[in-house]
Scaffold this motif. Sequence first.
Motif, PDB file in Angstrom:
ATOM      1  N   ALA A 313     -81.427  19.854  99.682  1.00 39.65           N
ATOM      2  CA  ALA A 313     -81.196  19.003  98.517  1.00 39.65           C
ATOM      3  C   ALA A 313     -80.587  17.661  98.888  1.00 39.65           C
ATOM      4  O   ALA A 313     -80.827  16.649  98.212  1.00 39.65           O
ATOM      5  N   ILE A 314     -79.785  17.623  99.949  1.00 40.84           N
ATOM      6  CA  ILE A 314     -79.098  16.365 100.272  1.00 40.84           C
ATOM      7  C   ILE A 314     -79.936  15.451 101.163  1.00 40.84           C
ATOM      8  O   ILE A 314     -79.578  14.281 101.332  1.00 40.84           O
ATOM      9  N   ALA A 315     -81.047  15.973 101.714  1.00 37.63           N
ATOM     10  CA  ALA A 315     -81.844  15.167 102.649  1.00 37.63           C
ATOM     11  C   ALA A 315     -82.276  13.820 102.059  1.00 37.63           C
ATOM     12  O   ALA A 315     -82.083  12.775 102.696  1.00 37.63           O
ATOM     13  N   PRO A 316     -82.855  13.770 100.853  1.00 38.53           N
ATOM     14  CA  PRO A 316     -83.281  12.457 100.334  1.00 38.53           C
ATOM     15  C   PRO A 316     -82.119  11.559  99.945  1.00 38.53           C
ATOM     16  O   PRO A 316     -82.243  10.321  99.974  1.00 38.53           O
ATOM     17  N   PHE A 317     -80.975  12.133  99.597  1.00 38.32           N
ATOM     18  CA  PHE A 317     -79.853  11.317  99.115  1.00 38.32           C
ATOM     19  C   PHE A 317     -79.191  10.523 100.235  1.00 38.32           C
ATOM     20  O   PHE A 317     -78.590   9.474  99.982  1.00 38.32           O
ATOM     21  N   ILE A 318     -79.285  10.991 101.482  1.00 43.47           N
ATOM     22  CA  ILE A 318     -78.705  10.221 102.582  1.00 43.47           C
ATOM     23  C   ILE A 318     -79.408   8.878 102.730  1.00 43.47           C
ATOM     24  O   ILE A 318     -78.828   7.899 103.205  1.00 43.47           O
ATOM     25  N   LEU A 319     -80.664   8.804 102.276  1.00 43.78           N
ATOM     26  CA  LEU A 319     -81.431   7.566 102.387  1.00 43.78           C
ATOM     27  C   LEU A 319     -80.947   6.495 101.411  1.00 43.78           C
ATOM     28  O   LEU A 319     -81.314   5.325 101.538  1.00 43.78           O
ATOM     29  N   LEU A 320     -80.120   6.890 100.436  1.00 39.59           N
ATOM     30  CA  LEU A 320     -79.549   5.901  99.513  1.00 39.59           C
ATOM     31  C   LEU A 320     -78.539   4.996 100.212  1.00 39.59           C
ATOM     32  O   LEU A 320     -78.281   3.884  99.745  1.00 39.59           O
ATOM     33  N   LEU A 321     -77.975   5.443 101.337  1.00 40.86           N
ATOM     34  CA  LEU A 321     -76.961   4.640 102.012  1.00 40.86           C
ATOM     35  C   LEU A 321     -77.550   3.343 102.572  1.00 40.86           C
ATOM     36  O   LEU A 321     -77.067   2.255 102.225  1.00 40.86           O
ATOM     37  N   PRO A 322     -78.601   3.407 103.398  1.00 43.69           N
ATOM     38  CA  PRO A 322     -79.175   2.136 103.869  1.00 43.69           C
ATOM     39  C   PRO A 322     -79.950   1.388 102.796  1.00 43.69           C
ATOM     40  O   PRO A 322     -80.213   0.188 102.946  1.00 43.69           O
ATOM     41  N   ALA A 323     -80.308   2.086 101.702  1.00 44.41           N
ATOM     42  CA  ALA A 323     -81.026   1.415 100.613  1.00 44.41           C
ATOM     43  C   ALA A 323     -80.089   0.647  99.690  1.00 44.41           C
ATOM     44  O   ALA A 323     -80.547  -0.105  98.828  1.00 44.41           O
ATOM     45  N   ALA A 324     -78.773   0.833  99.853  1.00 45.63           N
ATOM     46  CA  ALA A 324     -77.802   0.159  98.982  1.00 45.63           C
ATOM     47  C   ALA A 324     -77.821  -1.348  99.224  1.00 45.63           C
ATOM     48  O   ALA A 324     -78.282  -1.836 100.258  1.00 45.63           O
ATOM     49  N   GLY A 325     -77.312  -2.068  98.261  1.00 38.69           N
ATOM     50  CA  GLY A 325     -77.241  -3.523  98.364  1.00 38.69           C
ATOM     51  C   GLY A 325     -75.997  -4.036  97.678  1.00 38.69           C
ATOM     52  O   GLY A 325     -75.082  -3.281  97.358  1.00 38.69           O
ATOM     53  N   SER A 326     -75.955  -5.312  97.424  1.00 37.30           N
ATOM     54  CA  SER A 326     -74.794  -5.911  96.776  1.00 37.30           C
ATOM     55  C   SER A 326     -74.828  -5.659  95.273  1.00 37.30           C
ATOM     56  O   SER A 326     -75.841  -5.228  94.722  1.00 37.30           O
ATOM     57  N   GLY A 327     -73.695  -5.925  94.620  1.00 34.14           N
ATOM     58  CA  GLY A 327     -73.621  -5.746  93.168  1.00 34.14           C
ATOM     59  C   GLY A 327     -73.735  -4.285  92.772  1.00 34.14           C
ATOM     60  O   GLY A 327     -73.134  -3.398  93.387  1.00 34.14           O
ATOM     61  N   TRP A 328     -74.548  -4.055  91.735  1.00 28.18           N
ATOM     62  CA  TRP A 328     -74.673  -2.690  91.203  1.00 28.18           C
ATOM     63  C   TRP A 328     -75.288  -1.740  92.212  1.00 28.18           C
ATOM     64  O   TRP A 328     -75.084  -0.519  92.132  1.00 28.18           O
TER      65      TRP A 328
END
Length: 429
Positions: A313-328
């Motif tokens: 379940a957590i495998a795809p969520f780790i990809l949110l870290l490098p996908a993050a950006g500024s602001g929201w």
Amino acid sequence: MNAETVAPRKRAPAPRRTPVGGLLRTRTFGLFWVGESTSGFGSAITTVALPLVAVSTLHADTSMVALLTAANWVPFLVIGLPAGAWVDRWPSRRVLLAADLVSAVVLAGVPIAAWTGVLTMGMLLAAALLAGIAKVFFDLAYNAFLPHLLAPGDLLEGNSKLQTSASAAELAGPGLGGLLAHAAGAVCGILIDALTFLVSAACVAGLRAGPEARRDRVGNLSVFRQIAEGFGFIRRESFLVAMTVMAAIGNFAMTGLIALRVVYLVRTEGASPGTVGLVIGASSLGGILGAVLASRIVRRFGNARAYLVSNLAIAPFILLLPAAGSGWRLSLFAAGSLVVLTGSTVSNIITATFRGSYVPVQLLGRVIASSRFLVFGTAPLGAATAGALATTFGIRTAMWALAVLFAFTRTLPLATSIRPLRDFPTYRA
């Protein structure tokens, strides 16, 4: 003996439903929990207070502060394996008591030396190293002692409650350490940590010996032979091989991500230090959430299936870290970290519970030491690799590479004998 072929082993007993408070209402576990939780908060305070002493009192440079941090990990790599063999020879309760007292004395020496004007960086490094050695012995004895302290059906609840307090300490301790340093000086935080080890020692001393007195011994085997037995047990058991390999590679990737996250958020995304603290602090709630949910998930799905699902379940969520950006888009980093830490905590609790009920008690210290050596040994490699990747290809590219590797490791159990199981087997010797 292979885990898939040993027929007599039975399905893991389901965790018992307990009243409000559960094991905390029992004198033995309640006392153990109070001691471990208190020293855990103290240690979390020291993670901030010790570097602050180096910086503010001794005016140490960055390399010396990094060396101070490394001093806590070196003992796991240098003495972790023989320590596992020794712990299997000695009564675990006495090892816990000795480790607490050594930690208390060593850490109390830091503020005393600072107040008398004799503290040096060498003394601070020596204190960190000695405290790290005591931590190795406490960690191994703690994991070997818990199956003596609790019935097999209570291990999951016990691990969950201990993990909850550990996560709470990791969440609140560093902030408390910063406040103490601001209000009363960094050395006061270290003194508080020393006092918490005395509380832990008093709690351990108050425990009833129970089945520990009947623990089997390892005879006259050499330390090297004992170490080989610990590695050999892991190698023969397919469940432990799968768990160890996944944890080692995953720890490599996660340590790299942790090493880059602050500079990634500040320099790449332009976040302020306060925002960085808020983002990382919010994600730390995942440790508490995972500890609270672990028992419920296991009761509903079985421990093997819960282990598999929590990792997938957590495998795809780790990809949110490098996908993050500024602001929201910083919320993506916080959300991804929160979910990953929640699932990882559930997985870690199940792993510790399975190992405590599956590994023969006379081998438990060595098996834990072997596992710690393999898993923790990847931490400095992951940090070094992250730095090299970031220097060569850029911070965001390095984050993506490490995140993809971590996500891949979470799928590894699908290729093992864990996949069709509802519950792991148990084996008590």
